[in-house]
Design a protein around this motif. Structure first.
Motif, mmCIF file in Angstrom:
data_model
loop_
_atom_site.group_PDB
_atom_site.id
_atom_site.type_symbol
_atom_site.label_atom_id
_atom_site.label_comp_id
_atom_site.label_asym_id
_atom_site.label_seq_id
_atom_site.Cartn_x
_atom_site.Cartn_y
_atom_site.Cartn_z
ATOM 1 N N GLN A 387 -28.737 5.004 -9.228
ATOM 2 C CA GLN A 387 -27.761 5.679 -8.374
ATOM 3 C C GLN A 387 -28.223 7.065 -7.960
ATOM 4 O OE1 GLN A 387 -24.027 5.477 -10.419
ATOM 5 N NE2 GLN A 387 -24.312 3.325 -10.866
ATOM 6 N N TYR A 388 -28.958 7.742 -8.847
ATOM 7 C CA TYR A 388 -29.404 9.085 -8.510
ATOM 8 C C TYR A 388 -30.407 9.046 -7.371
ATOM 9 C CZ TYR A 388 -26.994 10.285 -12.757
ATOM 10 O OH TYR A 388 -26.026 10.439 -13.705
ATOM 11 N N GLN A 389 -31.239 8.003 -7.424
ATOM 12 C CA GLN A 389 -32.241 7.854 -6.381
ATOM 13 C C GLN A 389 -31.550 7.607 -5.038
ATOM 14 O OE1 GLN A 389 -35.153 5.019 -7.549
ATOM 15 N NE2 GLN A 389 -36.290 5.154 -5.628
ATOM 16 N N VAL A 390 -30.537 6.746 -5.067
ATOM 17 C CA VAL A 390 -29.802 6.457 -3.842
ATOM 18 C C VAL A 390 -29.142 7.734 -3.319
ATOM 19 C CG1 VAL A 390 -27.841 5.251 -2.855
ATOM 20 C CG2 VAL A 390 -29.350 4.077 -4.441
ATOM 21 N N ALA A 391 -28.477 8.439 -4.223
ATOM 22 C CA ALA A 391 -27.771 9.649 -3.807
ATOM 23 C C ALA A 391 -28.750 10.659 -3.231
ATOM 24 C CB ALA A 391 -27.022 10.249 -4.999
ATOM 25 N N ALA A 392 -29.864 10.862 -3.928
ATOM 26 C CA ALA A 392 -30.844 11.841 -3.467
ATOM 27 C C ALA A 392 -31.384 11.439 -2.102
ATOM 28 C CB ALA A 392 -31.977 11.969 -4.480
ATOM 29 N N GLY A 393 -31.708 10.155 -1.956
ATOM 30 C CA GLY A 393 -32.251 9.686 -0.687
ATOM 31 C C GLY A 393 -31.264 9.870 0.442
ATOM 32 N N ALA A 394 -30.015 9.486 0.188
ATOM 33 C CA ALA A 394 -29.001 9.598 1.235
ATOM 34 C C ALA A 394 -28.742 11.054 1.580
ATOM 35 C CB ALA A 394 -27.702 8.932 0.776
ATOM 36 N N VAL A 395 -28.660 11.900 0.549
ATOM 37 C CA VAL A 395 -28.412 13.321 0.798
ATOM 38 C C VAL A 395 -29.547 13.918 1.626
ATOM 39 C CG1 VAL A 395 -28.384 15.573 -0.318
ATOM 40 C CG2 VAL A 395 -26.913 13.770 -1.175
ATOM 41 N N LEU A 396 -30.775 13.555 1.268
ATOM 42 C CA LEU A 396 -31.909 14.096 2.016
ATOM 43 C C LEU A 396 -31.889 13.627 3.459
ATOM 44 C CD1 LEU A 396 -34.838 13.991 -0.544
ATOM 45 C CD2 LEU A 396 -33.859 15.989 0.580
ATOM 46 N N MET A 397 -31.546 12.365 3.662
ATOM 47 C CA MET A 397 -31.520 11.858 5.035
ATOM 48 C C MET A 397 -30.444 12.563 5.850
ATOM 49 S SD MET A 397 -32.431 7.825 5.079
ATOM 50 C CE MET A 397 -32.591 7.780 6.851
ATOM 51 N N LEU A 398 -29.281 12.769 5.235
ATOM 52 C CA LEU A 398 -28.204 13.436 5.964
ATOM 53 C C LEU A 398 -28.523 14.921 6.166
ATOM 54 C CD1 LEU A 398 -25.019 11.795 4.452
ATOM 55 C CD2 LEU A 398 -26.026 11.440 6.686
ATOM 56 N N PHE A 399 -29.129 15.532 5.157
ATOM 57 C CA PHE A 399 -29.530 16.923 5.314
ATOM 58 C C PHE A 399 -30.580 17.045 6.407
ATOM 59 C CE2 PHE A 399 -28.032 19.096 1.274
ATOM 60 C CZ PHE A 399 -27.301 20.010 1.985
ATOM 61 N N GLY A 400 -31.421 16.025 6.477
ATOM 62 C CA GLY A 400 -32.426 16.011 7.532
ATOM 63 C C GLY A 400 -31.781 16.114 8.891
ATOM 64 N N VAL A 401 -30.642 15.447 9.044
ATOM 65 C CA VAL A 401 -29.929 15.507 10.326
ATOM 66 C C VAL A 401 -29.554 16.957 10.644
ATOM 67 C CG1 VAL A 401 -27.781 14.888 11.457
ATOM 68 C CG2 VAL A 401 -29.068 13.158 10.243
ATOM 69 N N THR A 402 -29.023 17.676 9.643
ATOM 70 C CA THR A 402 -28.643 19.070 9.914
ATOM 71 C C THR A 402 -29.869 19.950 10.103
ATOM 72 O OG1 THR A 402 -28.510 19.431 7.561
ATOM 73 C CG2 THR A 402 -26.452 19.069 8.700
ATOM 74 N N ALA A 403 -30.977 19.572 9.459
ATOM 75 C CA ALA A 403 -32.174 20.395 9.591
ATOM 76 C C ALA A 403 -32.803 20.214 10.966
ATOM 77 C CB ALA A 403 -33.178 20.047 8.491
ATOM 78 N N VAL A 404 -32.748 18.991 11.478
ATOM 79 C CA VAL A 404 -33.351 18.720 12.777
ATOM 80 C C VAL A 404 -32.470 19.276 13.897
ATOM 81 C CG1 VAL A 404 -34.025 16.866 14.355
ATOM 82 C CG2 VAL A 404 -34.621 16.721 11.948
ATOM 83 N N LEU A 405 -31.177 19.351 13.629
ATOM 84 C CA LEU A 405 -30.230 19.764 14.671
ATOM 85 C C LEU A 405 -30.593 21.098 15.341
ATOM 86 C CD1 LEU A 405 -27.622 19.104 16.165
ATOM 87 C CD2 LEU A 405 -26.369 20.224 14.356
ATOM 88 N N PRO A 406 -30.847 22.181 14.573
ATOM 89 C CA PRO A 406 -31.164 23.447 15.249
ATOM 90 C C PRO A 406 -32.391 23.332 16.151
ATOM 91 C CG PRO A 406 -30.794 23.801 12.927
ATOM 92 C CD PRO A 406 -30.838 22.329 13.127
ATOM 93 N N TRP A 407 -33.362 22.552 15.682
ATOM 94 C CA TRP A 407 -34.576 22.392 16.485
ATOM 95 C C TRP A 407 -34.238 21.699 17.799
ATOM 96 C CZ3 TRP A 407 -37.254 18.358 18.619
ATOM 97 C CH2 TRP A 407 -38.538 18.666 19.098
#
Lengths: 806, 174, 229
Positions: A387-407
Motif C-alpha cells: 500500500q505504501y508503494q501505491v500511495a507513494a506512486g499515486a502521490v508522486l504522479m499527482l504531485f507531478g501534475v502540480t509540478a508540470v502546471l507552472p511550466w
C-alpha cells in the motif's frame, strides 16, 4: 520602487556572510514567533487570514486523524469478524457440552445485506458469540439495533425473519452500528455428520477459527486511492492556506526590516504568523474529528459503518500529526520565503526571468509511474499489494501534475499575443506572474486529476462485477438454491413460488450427482466418476440445453462445456448403468442405487442458464428418472419477476425462506451492484465537491487580495473610461486561462494515473468521457463561481474612491 | 514697510497719543526694532500735513507728547488703498505682509482677500519668470529659477498664513 | 488672455460629501479651450474631488458640470465613461501605469479603448513617446523605468487620444524639481500644440506657474484669483 529584479542578487550571497552571527537561541525564536503570532491576530485582515488558515489546516488535520484511525479501525473490524466466526471443525464428530450446531440464514432486504446465524446448542453449556448475553432459545433471536429498527419498520421482512426478539447484540459483536445481524435459535438444525441428512455444521465455539479474508487487494487499492485523492488536495490547500495574505505580510515584513529586523528575524516572525494559524487549525481539526466521530454511526458507506469508539487514531500517529502539522507550516513559510528577499524598502522576488526547467517536473510523475509499474496485474484475486508503494506512486504522479502546471502555464501564456484590451491585460498579467496563477489552480487540478483516476478505477472494478456473472436477466432475475431431502420437493417449491406475488415465471430442477455403475466395488473411491444429474420438466430443461423434442420421459446427455474429463462420455452412454449413490469422502456408504441410461438418449448441446452457469451431465424429465431416488439433492429454481410488482423479489425471498435451512436467494439483476456504485460515485463527488469548495474559498481570498492590491490601478483605468465589462472580462480571462490549462492537465494526468491503476487490477483501459467532462466542469465551475463572487467587490473597488486614497 | 500706513491703521481703532501709538506698534510689529519716538513724531507731523490725521485734543500741560491723534476719512481711504495694493513680489516681504494682515484683522477688513491678492501677484510674476525660463538660455533659466524658488517660499508662507488666519485673528483681537 | 473664448467646461455650485465629510461645498470653475488652469489649495481642501467631478469620475451631490453644453451630471455612467475615453485624458501622481504592459502598450491603451485598432494605436503611441522624449523605453515595463520616465509615459498616454481636456492630479508629486519641471514643460507644450485644455491640481507653486490661471480651493469652496483683484 524600481528595484532590480536580478535573480541572484540580494540576500542569499550577502546575507550568507552577514548571517554568520551566533545562532539565535531559544528565547530569540520564542520572541520572534510570539511577535508573528501577535501580527496574526491584529486587525480584521489579520484575523480573517488566520481564521482561513486555521479552517484550512483544521480540515486537513481532521482528515489526517481519520486516516490515522483507519488502520486501527480496520484492525478492530478484522478482529471482531474473527471473534464471531463459528469455529467449525470437521474433526468433532460428537457433541460436547459446549458445542452448537450453526447454519447461516443470510438474506438481503432492499439492497442491504442481513447476516443471520442459526444456532442450536448441543450441550448444557454452549459457547456464546461475542456481544450476545444469552443464547436465544428455539424460535427466538437476538438482533443488532439496526436490524431491530429495520424489522419494526418492515413487516415484509419480519415475515421472513419471524423469530421472537429476546435481546440485542452488543457493539462487541458488531462491526458497526449500521450492521444488520441476528442470531436465532432453531431446533430444525441437524448435524451434518448424520448420513446425508444434516443441514448444519458443528462448532466448538466462536473466534477460534481463522479470519476470512475480508479485504482483497482491490479494496486496499481503492482505500489507498481514496485517501490519496482526498488528502492530497487538502495538503495543497493547507500549503496555500499558510501562504494566504502573502503580499500584505511581505509589506509588513519590509516595514520590520526598516526598523532593524534582520532577514532571519523576519522569517521567524513570518513563521510565527503561520504557526499560530496552524496551531489553531490543529485544535479546531481535533475538535472537528471528535465531533465528526460521533456522527460516524449515522454514516454508512458501502454497508460499512463504524462505532465512534472504533475510530481511535493510534497514539503514535496522533502525536506525529500534532507535531508535523505545525512544523510543516513553519517549513512551508520558510521555504516560500526562500525565493523572496525582504528588503527594508519592499520585497524582491527571485526567479524572474529564469526560465522554468521541465525535466525535474517530469521526473516526479515518471518516478511515480515507475513505482506503480511493478504492481501492474498484481492487484487481483488474492494477491497482495504494497500500500505504501501505491500511495507513494499515486502521490508522486499527482504531485507531478502540480509540478508540470507552472511550466505549462508559463509556456502557453508566454505565447499569447494581441487580442482585445481585456485579453491583453489578462495575458500580460499572467505572463508576469504565471507562478501565482498556477499556484491558484493547482489545488483544483490535483483534485480533478485524482477524482478522474479514482472514478476510472471504481467504474472498471464495478463494471467487471456486473458483467462477470453472465446472468441473463431477461430470462430470470432471481435464483433460489435450496437443499432438499427429497427430490420430489422441488416441484412443491416451484409450485409455492409460482403462487408468490411478483413471480411471473418459475423454472425449477433437481440437481444431484451419480457415478459409474461399479463404484461400490472400487478400492479407491477417489477414482469414482463424477456424473451430474439434472431432473426437471421440459420447459426447465430447455432453459439449460438446446432441446427440440421433449416428452415427460425424455433423457439427454449434455457434454461439459470445458475440460471436465471424459467421465460422461465413458460411463453415461445410452444403455449403461450408473449409480445414483455416489461415494462421499473416502469410502462408499450405503447400497448402490442403479439406473440405466435409456437407449436412444440423444446428446444435446448445453445452454447458458439465466444465472450465467452452464449445466451439463445427464438431464432427465420427471417420468424418466424419479427425483426421489437422488442422493443429497438440491433444488435450483429460477424466477422471472413481474416487472410492475413492487418488492417482487422480497416476496420471493419470503417464500424461499419457508423452504427451510440451507436456502439461498441470489438476485440476478445487476441493479444492486449499480446502486452501490452510484452511492460510491455520489460519495466521491461529494468529497471532491467539498474539497473544491474549500479550494474555492481560498481562491476567493487570493483573488480579492490581488484585486485590493490593484485598487488604485483599477480606479485609474476607470478614469480613462475603461468599461467595467472589460475589466470583468480581464479578471475572468486571468482565471480562465490557467483553469483551462489546469483542467487539461488534470484530464491528462488523471487518465494516466487511472490507466496505471487499471493496469494494476488487470483491467483494460477504459474512460467514461462524460464523467471526466463532468468532473472537469465541477472544477471549472468552482473557479468561475469564485470569479463571479469576486465581481461585486470588483465593482466596488472600481469606484473612484480608489483615486482618493493614497 | 510703510510706517506711516501702519500708524494710520493703528489709529483706525480710535484716537491715540503718540506714546500709545509707539507702544502699540512695538507690541505688534516691532519685535526686535522698537520705533524711536522721533520717528513717530516726524511721521505724525507728515500725516498731519497731508490731512490724513487730525489732532483730536491736547492734554493740559503742553508739549508735543500730549497731542492726541485721530484718523481722518482721507486717512481711512489711504489705508484701504494701501492694504488692497499687492506688494511688488520681492524677497523679505514678510514683515510688510504681516503688518498688513494684522492691520486688516484689527480694522475688520477681509484679510483673506489681502492674502489672495498678494498670492495672485506672486503667481503672476512666477508665470512670467516661467515663460522667460522656457525661452531663455541656461543662464536665464538659472537666474529665473533662483527667483522662482524665493517667490515659491513667499507663496507657501502666504498659503500657511491663509490657513492660520482664524488663529491669528483670535490672537490679534484678544 | 483667452477670456473671450467659450467656456469648454463649466462647474457651478458643486457640492459633494463622502459620508458626513464635506469635500466640496459650493465650488465653481470654468475652463476655456486651450487654457491651463491650476487648482491649488491645502491638502484635504477638495481639489482632487473637484477634478474628479469635472472629469465625470465622481457624481456631485448637487450642482452642474457642463462640458460643451452637455450636463455631465445628467449623463449615465456609460455615457460619462465614453466621454472620458474620447474627450479627456488623465495624469496622476503615481501608480497609474499597468505594471504588466509595456510602456508602449500602456500609452496605446486609451486609443484602443476608444476603438482604434491595435497597430494604429501603437503607432500613435510610439509617436507620442518619442515626442515626450521617452521613445527608447517603449518596450520596457513601468517597473523598469525611472519615475520621471514613467510620468512622461503617463503624459503621453493622457495625450494620445487628442483629448480636449487633460486632467492632471499632482503630476509631479513624486518627482524631483528637475524631472517635475521637465514633465510640466512637456505637458503644457504638448497641450498647447494640440489645443487641449489642462486642469492641473497641484500644491506646488512652481508647478502652478505653468498655468494660465489659478483657482484656490479652501474648505470645499473655490476662489478664482482673477476675480479677487
Amino acid at each position: 520602487m524600481s528595484a532590480p529584479h536580478e535573480p541572484f542578487a540580494g540576500s542569499d550571497t550577502t546575507s550568507g556572510a552577514r548571517d554568520r552571527e551566533p545562532q539565535p537561541d531559544l528565547r530569540t525564536w520564542a520572541r520572534d514567533l510570539a511577535l508573528g503570532a501577535r501580527f496574526a491576530v491584529s486587525g480584521r485582515e489579520g484575523w480573517t487570514r488566520t481564521a482561513l488558515t486555521a479552517v484550512g489546516v483544521a480540515m486537513g488535520v481532521a482528515l489526517l486523524l481519520l486516516a490515522a484511525a483507519a488502520p486501527a479501525m480496520l484492525h478492530t473490524r478484522d478482529r471482531k469478524e474473527t471473534d464471531r466466526t463459528p469455529s467449525v471443525t470437521a474433526t468433532l464428530q460428537h457433541p460436547t457440552p459446549g458445542s452448537l450446531l450453526v447454519a447461516d440464514a443470510n438474506t438481503e432486504y432492499h439492497g442491504r445485506d442481513i447476516t443471520g446465524v442459526l444456532l442450536r446448542p448441543e450441550g448444557p453449556a454452549p459457547e456464546r458469540p461475542p456481544g450476545v448475553e444469552q443464547l436465544p432459545g428455539p424460535g427466538r433471536m437476538v438482533v443488532s439495533p439496526a436490524l431491530r429498527k429495520l424489522l419494526a419498520a418492515s413487516p415484509l421482512l419480519r415475515e421472513r425473519i419471524p423469530y421472537r426478539i429476546t435481546g440485542t447484540i452488543e457493539p462487541a459483536g458488531l462491526l458497526g452500528p449500521a450492521e444488520l445481524y441476528f442470531y436465532a435459535g432453531d431446533s430444525r438444525l441437524t448435524a451434518g455428520d448424520a448420513d446425508n441428512g444434516g443441514n448444519a455444521d458443528r462448532a466448538t465455539g466462536f473466534g477460534r477459527g481463522s479470519s476470512p479474508e475480508v479485504l482483497g487487494p482491490v479494496f486496499d487499492l481503492l482505500l489507498v486511492m481514496v485517501l490519496v485523492v482526498l488528502l492530497l488536495p487538502v495538503a495543497i490547500f493547507v500549503g496555500t492556506a499558510v501562504r494566504l495574505g502573502g503580499e500584505r505580510r511581505d509589506r509588513r515584513l519590509a516595514a520590520l526590516r526598516l526598523v532593524g529586523a534582520d532577514i532571519r528575524t523576519t522569517r521567524r516572525i513570518a513563521a510565527g504568523e503561520a504557526l499560530l494559524g496552524a496551531l489553531l487549525g490543529l485544535a479546531l481539526g481535533s475538535l472537528f474529528f471528535l465531533v465528526g466521530r460521533h456522527l460516524a454511526p449515522h454514516v454508512t458507506i458501502r454497508d460499512i459503518s463504524a462505532y465512534p469508539s472504533d475510530l481511535r487514531p493510534g497514539t503514535g500517529l496522533a502525536v506525529l500529526i500534532a507535531v508535523a502539522v505545525p512544523a510543516a507550516s513553519v517549513a512551508v513559510t520558510l521555504l516560500s520565503l526562500r525565493g523572496t528577499v525582504v528588503e527594508p524598502l519592499g520585497v524582491v522576488r527571485q526567479g524572474v526571468g529564469r526560465p522554468r526547467r521541465l525535466w525535474w517536473r517530469l521526473l516526479l510523475p515518471a518516478v511515480g509511474l515507475a513505482l506503480l509499474a511493478p504492481l501492474f496485474g498484481k492487484a487481483q484475486g488474492t494477491g497482495h499489494i504494497n500500500q505504501y508503494q501505491v500511495a507513494a506512486g499515486a502521490v508522486l504522479m499527482l504531485f507531478g501534475v502540480t509540478a508540470v502546471l507552472p511550466w505549462i502555464v508559463e509556456a502557453v501564456v508566454g505565447r499569447l499575443r494581441g487580442g482585445p484590451v481585456a485579453w491583453q491585460l489578462a495575458t500580460r498579467r499572467l505572463q508576469l506572474s504565471s507562478n501565482a496563477a498556477a499556484r491558484m489552480v493547482s489545488g483544483v487540478t490535483v483534485a480533478v486529476a485524482g477524482a478522474i483516476a479514482l472514478q476510472m478505477l471504481f467504474q472498471s472494478v464495478n463494471g467487471e462485477f456486473v458483467t462477470s456473472t453472465g446472468a441473463d436477466v431477461s430470462r430470470a432475475q432471481v435464483h433460489v438454491s435450496t437443499r432438499i431431502t427429497d427430490g420430489a420437493q422441488t416441484a412443491a417449491d416451484v409450485r409455492r413460488l409460482k403462487a408468490t406475488r411478483g413471480a411471473a415465471e418459475v423454472f425449477g430442477y433437481t440437481q444431484s450427482e451419480a457415478t459409474q455403475g461399479g463404484a461400490s466395488k472400487l478400492k479407491d473411491t477417489a477414482d469414482a466418476a463424477y456424473l451430474p444429474v439434472v431432473v426437471g420438466d421440459c420447459a426447465t430443461l430447455r432453459q439449460l440445453a438446446r432441446i427440440t423434442r421433449c416428452t415427460p420421459t425424455s433423457t439427454f446427455v449434455v457434454p461439459p462445456p470445458g475440460d471436465f474429463g471424459d467421465d460422461l462420455a465413458r460411463y453415461a452412454r445410452p444403455g449403461m448403468r450408473i449409480d445414483l449413490n455416489p461415494p462421499e469422502g473416502s469410502g462408499y456408504t450405503g447400497t448402490p442405487r442403479l439406473w440405466t441410461v435409456p437407449a436412444g438418449t440423444p446428446t444435446v448441446a448445453g445452454r447458458t442458464d439465466p444465472a450465467g452457469d452452464k449445466e451439463w451431465g445427464i438431464f432427465a424429465a420427471p417420468q424418466a428418472l424419479d427425483a426421489a431416488r437422488l442422493r443429497a439433492p438440491n433444488a435450483q429454481i429460477m424466477v422471472a419477476l413481474a416487472p410492475k410488482q413492487p418488492d417482487a423479489i422480497e416476496y420471493v425471498r419470503n417464500t424461499a425462506a419457508g423452504f427451510g435451512i440451507g436456502t439461498y436467494v441470489y438476485e440476478l439483476s445487476n441493479t444492486h451492484a449499480k446502486s452501490q456504485y452510484t452511492q460510491l460515485r455520489r460519495g466521491l463527488f461529494a468529497g471532491a465537491t467539498l474539497t473544491m469548495a474549500l479550494i474555492g474559498a481560498s481562491l476567493l481570498v487570493t483573488m480579492l487580495e490581488q484585486l485590493r492590491e490593484r485598487r488604485k490601478l483599477l480606479a485609474v483605468l476607470v478614469a480613462f473610461g475603461t468599461k467595467r465589462s472589460a475589466l470583468a472580462w480581464s479578471v475572468l480571462w486571468q482565471t480562465a486561462v490557467p483553469v483551462v490549462l489546469g483542467l487539461l492537465l488534470a484530464v491528462g494526468g488523471g487518465t494516466a494515473l487511472g490507466a496505471a491503476l487499471l493496469a494494476m487490477v488487470g483491467h483494460p483501459f477504459r474512460t467514461d468521457w462524460p464523467e471526466v467532462g463532468l468532473l472537469s466542469l465541477v472544477g471549472a465551475g468552482v473557479v468561475f463561481a469564485v470569479t463571479l463572487v469576486s465581481l461585486p467587490p470588483l465593482w466596488r473597488m472600481m469606484r473612484p474612491d480608489g483615486l482618493r486614497t493614497e | 514697510m510703510s510706517i506711516g500706513h501702519t500708524l494710520l491703521g493703528l489709529l483706525e481703532s480710535g484716537p491715540r497719543h503718540g506714546y500709545d501709538l509707539k507702544r502699540a506698534f512695538d507690541e505688534r510689529f516691532g519685535h526686535d526694532r522698537p520705533l524711536a519716538y522721533g520717528q513717530v513724531y516726524s511721521t505724525m507731523a507728515r500725516l498731519l500735513k497731508n490731512g490724513l490725521v487730525e489732532v483730536d485734543g491736547i492734554e493740559p500741560g503742553g508739549g508735543p507728547e500730549r497731542k492726541r491723534y485721530a484718523i481722518t476719512d482721507a486717512g481711512i481711504t489711504d489705508v484701504d488703498a494701501w492694504l488692497r495694493q499687492p506688494e511688488k513680489p520681492e524677497p523679505y516681504l514678510q514683515t510688510t505682509l504681516y503688518t498688513k494682515v494684522v492691520l486688516a484683522l484689527l480694522t475688520g477688513r477681509p484679510a483673506a482677500d489681502l492674502l489672495d491678492t498678494q498670492r495672485a501677484e506672486h503667481l503672476r510674476l512666477m508665470r512670467e519668470l516661467t515663460r522667460r525660463k522656457k525661452s531663455g538660455d541656461l543662464a536665464d533659466q538659472l537666474i529665473c529659477d533662483h527667483a522662482l524658488f524665493h517667490l515659491e517660499a513667499d507663496l507657501r508662507w502666504l498659503e500657511l498664513t491663509a490657513a492660520r488666519l482664524d488663529q491669528l485673528a483670535k490672537a490679534v483681537t484678544s | 488672455m483667452t477670456a473671450a473664448a467659450e467656456p469648454l467646461l463649466q462647474a457651478t455650485a458643486l457640492r459633494k460629501s463622502y459620508g458626513r465629510t464635506p469635500a466640496l461645498d459650493g465650488a465653481d470653475l470654468t475652463v476655456r479651450a486651450g487654457e491651463v488652469v491650476a487648482v491649488m489649495g491645502p491638502s484635504g481642501s477638495g481639489k482632487s474631488t473637484l477634478l474628479h467631478c469635472l472629469a465625470g469620475i465622481v457624481q456631485a451631490d448637487s450642482g452642474r458640470v457642463c462640458y460643451r453644453g452637455r450636463d455631465l451630471t445628467a449623463m449615465s455612467d456609460a455615457e460619462r465613461s465614453a466621454l472620458r475615453r474620447t474627450d479627456f485624458g488623465f495624469v496622476f501622481q503615481f501608480g497609474q501605469l499597468v505594471p504588466e504592459l509595456t510602456c508602449l502598450e500602456n500609452v496605446a491603451m486609451p486609443a484602443r479603448l476608444a476603438g482604434t485598432r491595435r497597430r494604429a494605436a501603437e503607432a500613435q503611441a510610439a509617436e507620442w513617446l518619442a515626442r515626450l522624449e521617452v521613445g527608447e523605453i517603449a518596450g520596457k515595463r513601468p517597473g523598469e523605468v525611472s519615475g520621471g520616465q514613467g510620468q512622461r509615459v503617463a503624459v503621453a498616454r493622457a495625450l494620445v487620444g487628442s483629448p480636449r481636456v487633460v486632467f492632471a492630479d499632482e503630476p509631479t508629486g513624486a518627482l524631483d524639481s528637475l524631472n517635475g519641471e521637465r514633465v510640466m514643460r512637456l505637458l503644457t507644450d504638448a497641450a498647447h500644440d494640440t489645443g487641449a485644455a489642462v486642469v492641473l491640481v497641484t500644491h506646488e507653486p512652481r508647478v502652478a506657474a505653468y498655468s494660465d490661471r489659478e483657482i484656490v480651493v479652501r474648505d470645499g469652496k473655490s476662489r478664482d484669483l482673477e476675480q479677487v483683484s
